[in-house]
Design a protein around this motif. Structure first.
Motif, PDB file in Angstrom:
ATOM      1  N   UNK A  80      10.817  -5.689  15.761  1.00  0.00           N
ATOM      2  CA  UNK A  80      11.492  -4.407  15.955  1.00  0.00           C
ATOM      3  C   UNK A  80      11.234  -3.452  14.802  1.00  0.00           C
ATOM      4  N   UNK A  81      11.164  -3.982  13.571  1.00  0.00           N
ATOM      5  CA  UNK A  81      11.047  -3.123  12.396  1.00  0.00           C
ATOM      6  C   UNK A  81       9.616  -2.990  11.902  1.00  0.00           C
ATOM      7  N   UNK A  82       8.648  -3.563  12.600  1.00  0.00           N
ATOM      8  CA  UNK A  82       7.275  -3.522  12.101  1.00  0.00           C
ATOM      9  C   UNK A  82       6.298  -3.678  13.253  1.00  0.00           C
ATOM     10  N   UNK A  83       5.109  -3.071  13.089  1.00  0.00           N
ATOM     11  CA  UNK A  83       4.052  -3.266  14.064  1.00  0.00           C
ATOM     12  C   UNK A  83       3.477  -4.671  13.929  1.00  0.00           C
ATOM     13  N   UNK A  84       2.696  -5.079  14.911  1.00  0.00           N
ATOM     14  CA  UNK A  84       2.057  -6.394  14.846  1.00  0.00           C
ATOM     15  C   UNK A  84       1.129  -6.492  13.643  1.00  0.00           C
ATOM     16  N   UNK A  85       0.450  -5.385  13.292  1.00  0.00           N
ATOM     17  CA  UNK A  85      -0.456  -5.416  12.145  1.00  0.00           C
ATOM     18  C   UNK A  85       0.324  -5.601  10.848  1.00  0.00           C
ATOM     19  N   UNK A  86       1.490  -4.978  10.748  1.00  0.00           N
ATOM     20  CA  UNK A  86       2.305  -5.162   9.553  1.00  0.00           C
ATOM     21  C   UNK A  86       2.767  -6.616   9.439  1.00  0.00           C
ATOM     22  N   UNK A  87       3.123  -7.219  10.554  1.00  0.00           N
ATOM     23  CA  UNK A  87       3.509  -8.626  10.550  1.00  0.00           C
ATOM     24  C   UNK A  87       2.352  -9.489  10.082  1.00  0.00           C
ATOM     25  N   UNK A  88       1.163  -9.180  10.592  1.00  0.00           N
ATOM     26  CA  UNK A  88      -0.017  -9.969  10.232  1.00  0.00           C
ATOM     27  C   UNK A  88      -0.345  -9.838   8.758  1.00  0.00           C
ATOM     28  N   UNK A  89      -0.338  -8.614   8.233  1.00  0.00           N
ATOM     29  CA  UNK A  89      -0.700  -8.438   6.826  1.00  0.00           C
ATOM     30  C   UNK A  89       0.342  -9.066   5.902  1.00  0.00           C
ATOM     31  N   UNK A  90       1.611  -9.010   6.300  1.00  0.00           N
ATOM     32  CA  UNK A  90       2.637  -9.658   5.480  1.00  0.00           C
ATOM     33  C   UNK A  90       2.397 -11.158   5.396  1.00  0.00           C
ATOM     34  N   UNK A  91       1.901 -11.735   6.484  1.00  0.00           N
ATOM     35  CA  UNK A  91       1.627 -13.174   6.503  1.00  0.00           C
ATOM     36  C   UNK A  91       0.328 -13.532   5.807  1.00  0.00           C
ATOM     37  N   UNK A  92      -0.568 -12.567   5.657  1.00  0.00           N
ATOM     38  CA  UNK A  92      -1.916 -12.849   5.172  1.00  0.00           C
ATOM     39  C   UNK A  92      -2.140 -12.396   3.740  1.00  0.00           C
ATOM     40  N   UNK A  93      -1.650 -11.198   3.385  1.00  0.00           N
ATOM     41  CA  UNK A  93      -1.902 -10.637   2.063  1.00  0.00           C
ATOM     42  C   UNK A  93      -0.925 -11.215   1.046  1.00  0.00           C
ATOM     43  N   UNK A  94      -1.357 -11.202  -0.214  1.00  0.00           N
ATOM     44  CA  UNK A  94      -0.516 -11.698  -1.294  1.00  0.00           C
ATOM     45  C   UNK A  94       0.177 -10.539  -2.003  1.00  0.00           C
ATOM     46  N   UNK A  95       1.482 -10.661  -2.181  1.00  0.00           N
ATOM     47  CA  UNK A  95       2.231  -9.698  -2.984  1.00  0.00           C
ATOM     48  C   UNK A  95       2.227 -10.099  -4.458  1.00  0.00           C
ATOM     49  N   UNK A  96       1.495 -11.157  -4.781  1.00  0.00           N
ATOM     50  CA  UNK A  96       1.438 -11.655  -6.158  1.00  0.00           C
ATOM     51  C   UNK A  96       0.130 -11.270  -6.845  1.00  0.00           C
ATOM     52  N   UNK A  97      -0.556 -10.248  -6.342  1.00  0.00           N
ATOM     53  CA  UNK A  97      -1.750  -9.727  -7.000  1.00  0.00           C
ATOM     54  C   UNK A  97      -1.353  -9.095  -8.330  1.00  0.00           C
ATOM     55  N   UNK A  98      -1.939  -9.584  -9.425  1.00  0.00           N
ATOM     56  CA  UNK A  98      -1.602  -9.095 -10.761  1.00  0.00           C
ATOM     57  C   UNK A  98      -2.881  -8.854 -11.555  1.00  0.00           C
ATOM     58  N   UNK A  99      -2.699  -8.405 -12.794  1.00  0.00           N
ATOM     59  CA  UNK A  99      -3.857  -8.188 -13.659  1.00  0.00           C
ATOM     60  C   UNK A  99      -4.617  -9.481 -13.921  1.00  0.00           C
ATOM     61  N   UNK A 100      -3.922 -10.605 -13.926  1.00  0.00           N
ATOM     62  CA  UNK A 100      -4.629 -11.883 -14.102  1.00  0.00           C
ATOM     63  C   UNK A 100      -5.537 -12.162 -12.914  1.00  0.00           C
ATOM     64  N   UNK A 101      -5.145 -11.717 -11.725  1.00  0.00           N
ATOM     65  CA  UNK A 101      -6.002 -11.849 -10.549  1.00  0.00           C
ATOM     66  C   UNK A 101      -7.258 -11.000 -10.712  1.00  0.00           C
ATOM     67  N   UNK A 102      -7.089  -9.787 -11.242  1.00  0.00           N
ATOM     68  CA  UNK A 102      -8.245  -8.919 -11.485  1.00  0.00           C
ATOM     69  C   UNK A 102      -9.185  -9.571 -12.494  1.00  0.00           C
ATOM     70  N   UNK A 103      -8.608 -10.137 -13.552  1.00  0.00           N
ATOM     71  CA  UNK A 103      -9.440 -10.803 -14.553  1.00  0.00           C
ATOM     72  C   UNK A 103     -10.187 -11.987 -13.953  1.00  0.00           C
ATOM     73  N   UNK A 104      -9.516 -12.755 -13.089  1.00  0.00           N
ATOM     74  CA  UNK A 104     -10.173 -13.887 -12.445  1.00  0.00           C
ATOM     75  C   UNK A 104     -11.309 -13.425 -11.548  1.00  0.00           C
TER      76      UNK A 104
END
Length: 365
Positions: free
Chosen positions: A196-220
């Motif tokens: 109800x509160x999100x499109x199917x694509x938003x649901x998919x990206x929430x399940x797939x993308x990481x919200x823990x992307x940090x500068x250490x990820x960039x360095x890696x």
């Protein structure tokens, strides 16, 4: 194609042929779409002070982007699921970019795999979303390298998809024939599970993308890839400086075309401070709202090396496939040469020396 004389013509033509839900997916922004509208308004506030008595009889639009030649300071931005608007999708857009002599950026969410796009020739950049499983993200980088991609563009402003009300109201889902070609394993079923509160694509990206992307990820990632590394989605001068310290080759000043944080600063307003903070330590590109050769000139005058164009290419694709994208890129090239010459600039480098004035600074503004 003969009736398309500017990008706005392509936008109107695309709106006439696309289903409403697809049109809204392409055109829409997040929230109240404040930033979406502000991107355009901010560009229109920038006035260029032209120079005169320069020999512009041989006005040269060529430059280099990430060390490779480009016929104009443009790259086609990463746009997901291009088969939504035309059966040939990214294949058609990549061919048009190759023929225009500009880089094409293939999205992690491309509906055509990177290997088929690099086979076309030309310069192909690979855009990366950081995934919940970092190993899968690094595998995608390795895959792009093996395919012959010329750069990795890490998008850093999408821990999850912004709340795009047009898609929510349309309960937007992907048709069965359109899928993320690089994510065939994992939670792809969520494409067709709107909430109800999100499109199917938003649901998919929430399940797939990481919200823990940090500068250490960039360095890696910097340690992992030999390719030029670009961070897309930088608006803060402090973040730009830190990116340079991490060894990135370019930053893209971008608010994701108004599709992430609604109320974020217009990209062109953020550009001068980023350029000043970096002091030439890496290239700076501008994304979000570019619609003409005049916009390209504005960006260069404010210190950008080049620009990314996303929606305009997609509008051309919707109207005429490869021919439509080619037409849009031809128009941008024609308009840019016209703007460059009329500003008294024999070549792209001279555009960076132009002075700009903001509308608020003009008498009577």
């Amino acid at each position: 194609m003969a009736d398309i004389r500017c990008v706005a013509d392509a936008e109107r033509a695309a709106a006439a042929v696309l289903p409403v839900a697809v049109r809204d997916f392409v055109a829409g922004g997040s929230g109240a779409e404040t930033t979406l509208a502000a991107n355009r308004a901010a560009l229109d506030r920038v006035f260029v002070v032209p120079r005169v008595l320069s020999d512009v009889s041989r006005c040269a639009t060529g430059t280099t982007l990430l060390g490779r030649p480009a016929r104009m300071p443009v790259a086609v931005a990463p746009v997901a699921y291009q088969r939504l608007v035309h059966p040939d999708g990214e294949l058609a857009a990549a061919r048009a970019a190759r023929d225009a002599g500009v880089p094409f950026t293939v999205s992690t969410l491309s509906s055509v795999p990177v290997e088929r796009l690099t086979e076309i020739g030309g310069t192909v950049w690979f855009q990366l979303y950081w995934l919940r499983e970092p190993g899968r993200a690094l595998d995608l980088v390795r895959r792009a390298e093996d395919a012959g991609a010329a750069a990795v563009v890490l998008t850093v402003d999408v821990p999850w998809m912004g709340r795009r009300l047009r898609d929510v109201r349309n309960r937007f889902t992907l048709p069965d024939q359109v899928r993320a070609a690089h994510l065939t394993a994992g939670p792809t079923a969520a494409h067709h599970t709107p909430r109800d509160a999100a499109s199917a694509l938003a649901v998919h990206t929430e399940a797939t993308f990481s919200a823990a992307l940090t500068w250490s990820s960039v360095a890696a990632l910097r340690e992992r890839t030999r390719l030029p590394l670009v961070l897309k989605g930088v608006l803060s001068p402090e973040d730009a400086v830190r990116a340079a310290e991490c060894g990135v080759d370019a930053v893209v000043v971008s608010n994701h075309g108004g599709r992430q944080l609604d109320g974020a600063v217009p990209s062109v307003d953020a550009l001068p401070a980023v350029v000043a903070a970096l002091s030439g330590r890496c290239e700076v590109l501008l994304d979000s709202g570019i619609r003409s050769g005049t916009d390209m000139l504005r960006a260069l005058a404010l210190g950008a090396r080049g620009v990314l164009v996303g929606r305009p290419a997609l509008w051309g694709l919707a109207v005429g496939g490869e021919t439509g994208v080619r037409r849009v890129l031809e128009l941008l090239a024609e308009e840019f040469r016209d703007a460059l010459g009329l500003a008294g600039c024999p070549d792209v480098a001279d555009a960076g020396a132009l002075r700009t004035v903001h509308r608020e600074a003009l008498p009577g503004a």
